[in-house]
Scaffold this motif. Structure first.
Motif, PDB file in Angstrom:
ATOM      1  N   GLU A 158       0.825  -1.209   0.000  1.00  0.00           N
ATOM      2  CA  GLU A 158       0.000   0.000   0.000  1.00  0.00           C
ATOM      3  C   GLU A 158       0.863   1.265   0.000  1.00  0.00           C
ATOM      4  N   ARG A 159       1.913   1.302   0.804  1.00  0.00           N
ATOM      5  CA  ARG A 159       2.745   2.505   0.896  1.00  0.00           C
ATOM      6  C   ARG A 159       3.574   2.728  -0.375  1.00  0.00           C
ATOM      7  N   SER A 160       4.091   1.644  -0.976  1.00  0.00           N
ATOM      8  CA  SER A 160       4.843   1.820  -2.222  1.00  0.00           C
ATOM      9  C   SER A 160       3.903   2.264  -3.349  1.00  0.00           C
ATOM     10  N   ALA A 161       2.692   1.734  -3.386  1.00  0.00           N
ATOM     11  CA  ALA A 161       1.713   2.164  -4.391  1.00  0.00           C
ATOM     12  C   ALA A 161       1.299   3.619  -4.156  1.00  0.00           C
ATOM     13  N   ARG A 162       1.211   4.023  -2.910  1.00  0.00           N
ATOM     14  CA  ARG A 162       0.860   5.412  -2.598  1.00  0.00           C
ATOM     15  C   ARG A 162       1.953   6.364  -3.079  1.00  0.00           C
ATOM     16  N   PHE A 163       3.212   5.966  -2.948  1.00  0.00           N
ATOM     17  CA  PHE A 163       4.303   6.797  -3.449  1.00  0.00           C
ATOM     18  C   PHE A 163       4.194   6.957  -4.965  1.00  0.00           C
ATOM     19  N   VAL A 164       3.949   5.852  -5.667  1.00  0.00           N
ATOM     20  CA  VAL A 164       3.796   5.914  -7.124  1.00  0.00           C
ATOM     21  C   VAL A 164       2.618   6.818  -7.492  1.00  0.00           C
ATOM     22  N   ALA A 165       1.527   6.716  -6.751  1.00  0.00           N
ATOM     23  CA  ALA A 165       0.367   7.584  -7.005  1.00  0.00           C
ATOM     24  C   ALA A 165       0.738   9.051  -6.816  1.00  0.00           C
ATOM     25  N   GLU A 166       1.608   9.332  -5.861  1.00  0.00           N
ATOM     26  CA  GLU A 166       2.050  10.717  -5.633  1.00  0.00           C
ATOM     27  C   GLU A 166       2.919  11.197  -6.795  1.00  0.00           C
ATOM     28  N   VAL A 167       3.738  10.319  -7.353  1.00  0.00           N
ATOM     29  CA  VAL A 167       4.550  10.683  -8.532  1.00  0.00           C
ATOM     30  C   VAL A 167       3.625  10.991  -9.703  1.00  0.00           C
ATOM     31  N   LEU A 168       2.531  10.265  -9.832  1.00  0.00           N
ATOM     32  CA  LEU A 168       1.589  10.439 -10.932  1.00  0.00           C
ATOM     33  C   LEU A 168       0.637  11.616 -10.738  1.00  0.00           C
ATOM     34  N   ARG A 169       0.498  12.069  -9.510  1.00  0.00           N
ATOM     35  CA  ARG A 169      -0.500  13.099  -9.187  1.00  0.00           C
ATOM     36  C   ARG A 169      -0.190  14.432  -9.871  1.00  0.00           C
ATOM     37  N   GLU A 170      -1.220  14.991 -10.481  1.00  0.00           N
ATOM     38  CA  GLU A 170      -1.099  16.330 -11.066  1.00  0.00           C
ATOM     39  C   GLU A 170      -1.216  17.340  -9.938  1.00  0.00           C
ATOM     40  N   VAL A 171      -0.252  18.221  -9.828  1.00  0.00           N
ATOM     41  CA  VAL A 171      -0.275  19.202  -8.733  1.00  0.00           C
ATOM     42  C   VAL A 171      -0.915  20.489  -9.152  1.00  0.00           C
TER      43      VAL A 171
END
Length: 171
Positions: A158-171
């Motif tokens: 879950e935490r590694s996937a959350r990091f990837v989601a943060e990399v993908l997130r449009e700011v």
């Protein structure tokens, strides 16, 4: 984690150029114990500042997502004592490094990044599978040990996937 091919790994990178993905020095894939990996992470043996993490998709139809990471210290000489943000191992705390990933897409082209403290050699999958201490389980019970390990594995995923989601997130 399902075994990945070189082509799948290189195509998975969301924050790397085609050239960067093509030049990545991959680990020897045939030597990996894929059944005991929750994500694939490695340091580039040719470029000590570079590292990579490939995280499986969260849904069955999702493919893997890879991120190019940069170490904040050349050659990994400065290693921190602390807790990895992904495996949260409280026993192996001697080898943690700060890695920074450029965000995917337009935010990354603008220079936006996200960082995290991770096991320097990406030993998280091994760390979450270590035998729990008595302090972690409360008593010597095989069922409790198995439950702790399963909880750790799920947390790492879950935490590694959350990091990837943060990399993908449009700011």
């Amino acid at each position: 984690m399902h075994p990945l091919t070189e082509k799948q790994i290189r195509a998975s990178f969301v924050n790397a150029s085609r050239r960067e993905a093509a030049q990545a020095a991959l680990p020897v894939l045939s030597e990996l114990d894929w059944d005991r990996l929750d994500y694939l992470g490695w340091r580039d043996r040719k470029a000590p500042l570079l590292a990579y993490a490939v995280v499986p998709g969260t849904a069955p139809d999702d493919g893997p997502t890879g991120v190019l990471l940069r170490a904040t210290d050349p050659a990994g000489r400065v290693r921190r004592t602390g807790v990895c943000a992904w495996c949260e191992d409280v026993v192996n705390t001697e080898d943690i490094s700060l890695y920074v990933a450029r965000r995917a897409g337009a935010p990354g082209r603008r220079g936006d990044t996200v960082g995290t403290l991770v096991c320097t050699e990406f030993a998280c999958s091994r760390n979450v599978r270590r035998r729990p201490t008595l302090a972690e389980t409360g008593r010597d019970d095989p069922d409790l040990r198995a439950a702790v390990i399963e909880r750790r594995i799920e947390g790492l995923r879950e935490r590694s996937a959350r990091f990837v989601a943060e990399v993908l997130r449009e700011v």
